[in-house]
Design a protein around this motif. Structure first.
Motif, PDB file in Angstrom:
ATOM      1  N   ALA A 165      56.784   7.717  19.029  1.00  0.00           N
ATOM      2  CA  ALA A 165      56.499   6.849  17.862  1.00  0.00           C
ATOM      3  C   ALA A 165      57.748   6.909  16.926  1.00  0.00           C
ATOM      4  N   GLY A 166      59.059   7.180  17.373  1.00  0.00           N
ATOM      5  CA  GLY A 166      60.205   7.399  16.717  1.00  0.00           C
ATOM      6  C   GLY A 166      60.464   8.886  16.078  1.00  0.00           C
ATOM      7  N   LEU A 167      59.577   9.855  16.512  1.00  0.00           N
ATOM      8  CA  LEU A 167      59.558  11.061  15.767  1.00  0.00           C
ATOM      9  C   LEU A 167      59.873  12.049  17.095  1.00  0.00           C
ATOM     10  N   ASN A 168      60.459  13.155  16.694  1.00  0.00           N
ATOM     11  CA  ASN A 168      60.788  14.173  17.502  1.00  0.00           C
ATOM     12  C   ASN A 168      60.119  15.413  17.228  1.00  0.00           C
ATOM     13  N   GLY A 169      59.547  15.780  18.044  1.00  0.00           N
ATOM     14  CA  GLY A 169      58.975  17.474  17.867  1.00  0.00           C
ATOM     15  C   GLY A 169      58.350  18.126  19.027  1.00  0.00           C
ATOM     16  N   THR A 170      57.615  19.152  18.662  1.00  0.00           N
ATOM     17  CA  THR A 170      56.841  19.659  19.887  1.00  0.00           C
ATOM     18  C   THR A 170      55.424  19.355  19.847  1.00  0.00           C
ATOM     19  N   PHE A 171      54.990  18.753  21.213  1.00  0.00           N
ATOM     20  CA  PHE A 171      53.646  18.339  21.394  1.00  0.00           C
ATOM     21  C   PHE A 171      52.685  19.386  21.238  1.00  0.00           C
ATOM     22  N   LEU A 172      51.936  19.635  20.344  1.00  0.00           N
ATOM     23  CA  LEU A 172      50.963  20.765  20.187  1.00  0.00           C
ATOM     24  C   LEU A 172      49.639  20.721  20.657  1.00  0.00           C
ATOM     25  N   GLY A 173      49.401  19.325  20.856  1.00  0.00           N
ATOM     26  CA  GLY A 173      48.051  18.814  21.325  1.00  0.00           C
ATOM     27  C   GLY A 173      47.503  17.580  20.787  1.00  0.00           C
ATOM     28  N   VAL A 174      46.242  17.544  20.624  1.00  0.00           N
ATOM     29  CA  VAL A 174      45.412  16.596  19.876  1.00  0.00           C
ATOM     30  C   VAL A 174      44.459  16.988  18.780  1.00  0.00           C
ATOM     31  N   ASP A 175      44.178  15.768  17.903  1.00  0.00           N
ATOM     32  CA  ASP A 175      43.114  15.961  17.156  1.00  0.00           C
ATOM     33  C   ASP A 175      41.657  15.490  17.747  1.00  0.00           C
ATOM     34  N   ALA A 176      40.699  15.505  16.927  1.00  0.00           N
ATOM     35  CA  ALA A 176      39.348  15.298  17.413  1.00  0.00           C
ATOM     36  C   ALA A 176      39.137  13.951  18.271  1.00  0.00           C
ATOM     37  N   ASP A 177      40.062  12.746  17.673  1.00  0.00           N
ATOM     38  CA  ASP A 177      40.145  11.349  18.293  1.00  0.00           C
ATOM     39  C   ASP A 177      41.427  11.186  19.350  1.00  0.00           C
ATOM     40  N   PHE A 178      41.794  12.392  19.782  1.00  0.00           N
ATOM     41  CA  PHE A 178      42.973  12.398  20.866  1.00  0.00           C
ATOM     42  C   PHE A 178      44.233  11.855  20.321  1.00  0.00           C
ATOM     43  N   GLY A 179      44.509  12.025  18.916  1.00  0.00           N
ATOM     44  CA  GLY A 179      45.700  11.733  18.440  1.00  0.00           C
ATOM     45  C   GLY A 179      46.772  12.794  18.567  1.00  0.00           C
ATOM     46  N   MET A 180      47.871  12.419  18.765  1.00  0.00           N
ATOM     47  CA  MET A 180      48.941  13.403  19.309  1.00  0.00           C
ATOM     48  C   MET A 180      49.367  14.213  17.944  1.00  0.00           C
ATOM     49  N   LEU A 181      49.461  15.511  17.999  1.00  0.00           N
ATOM     50  CA  LEU A 181      49.992  16.288  16.955  1.00  0.00           C
ATOM     51  C   LEU A 181      51.410  16.736  17.292  1.00  0.00           C
ATOM     52  N   LEU A 182      52.370  16.255  16.516  1.00  0.00           N
ATOM     53  CA  LEU A 182      53.745  16.573  17.021  1.00  0.00           C
ATOM     54  C   LEU A 182      54.347  17.305  15.869  1.00  0.00           C
ATOM     55  N   ARG A 183      54.854  18.656  16.093  1.00  0.00           N
ATOM     56  CA  ARG A 183      55.549  19.416  15.288  1.00  0.00           C
ATOM     57  C   ARG A 183      56.991  19.482  15.061  1.00  0.00           C
ATOM     58  N   ASP A 184      57.670  19.073  14.151  1.00  0.00           N
ATOM     59  CA  ASP A 184      59.027  18.970  13.995  1.00  0.00           C
ATOM     60  C   ASP A 184      59.477  20.284  12.837  1.00  0.00           C
ATOM     61  N   ASP A 185      60.649  20.269  12.430  1.00  0.00           N
ATOM     62  CA  ASP A 185      60.934  21.521  11.707  1.00  0.00           C
ATOM     63  C   ASP A 185      60.219  21.734  10.551  1.00  0.00           C
TER      64      ASP A 185
END
Length: 234
Positions: free
Chosen positions: A199-219
């Motif tokens: 979705a135009g973002l760069n980061g580390t894929f940490l996992g998902v929330d309760a609704d399977f939304g992606m958790l993406l961690r950047d700096d």
């Protein structure tokens, strides 16, 4: 392919006609008010295509769990039919991987794209290549079912198995057993802990929330990318 396909209780099958896309046909029928549980399918010589019509009773944000649910159903289905050394993993956005290579995908569409609205219908579609197209050396990151030691897995039996396992996990989800679904999906998810773009973002894929939304961690922060971003809207 004329071999008969048997579907589990609460599901009915309808073969798509020549040139018809099961995903498109299922969405059309859903718009017209067909009952949930319809499976539109095409058992082609080279590709298995199927689409399942659902009628969730929760807002779209929660109903999007049907995408990973049907992904888990696919892994369970193929796992029951294929040799034990065949590994299946799931991409967050619906891609399927067999023995590490991309092999088909799941797609999802709904009557609305409003996360807070309850959709009138929802369709999850499976597309799986059975035979490689062209020279496999040109696309080493892509494969087909029969190139991965699954020559004994027939398309009709895999379709039957997929619908049975999907129904099993849908029922568990409907009964509120989200912990089991998350645990099963987490064990199959591809790329957790790795860097990626989404979705135009760069980061580390940490996992998902309760609704399977992606958790993406950047700096600086952790972004939540809702699963509704992968809806097919055409």
């Amino acid at each position: 392919m004329s071999e008969e396909v048997t579907f589990p209780p609460l599901m009915t099958g309808e073969a798509a006609g020549p040139g018809q896309d099961p995903f498109d046909l299922a969405r059309q029928k859903a718009e017209l008010g067909v009952d949930a549980g319809l499976v539109v399918y095409d058992l082609g010589a080279d590709t298995l295509r199927a689409a399942l019509v659902l009628a969730p009773e929760v807002p779209l944000a929660q109903a999007m769990a049907m995408l990973p649910t049907c992904g888990v159903g696919f892994q369970n289905a193929l796992g029951a039919l294929a040799p034990p050394e065949v590994a299946v993993h799931l991409d967050w956005e619906g891609g399927l991987r067999i023995n590490g290579a991309r092999c088909g995908s799941l797609r999802i569409a709904a009557s609305t794209d409003d996360p807070a609205a309850r959709p009138d219908w929802l369709v999850v579609a499976l597309e799986l290549p059975l035979w490689p197209q062209g020279d496999g050396g040109e696309t080493p990151d892509q494969t087909a079912l029969y190139a991965e030691g699954c020559a004994e897995v027939t398309a009709p039996r895999l379709l039957e198995s997929w619908t049975r396992h999907c129904l099993h996990w849908i029922n568990r989800w409907d009964e509120g057993d989200l912990k089991a679904l998350h645990a099963e999906w987490q064990g199959l998810a591809h790329g957790i802990g790795e860097d990626r773009q989404q979705a135009g973002l760069n980061g580390t894929f940490l996992g998902v929330d309760a609704d399977f939304g992606m958790l993406l961690r950047d700096d600086t922060t952790t972004h939540l990318i809702p699963l509704t971003t992968v809806l097919v809207r055409d």
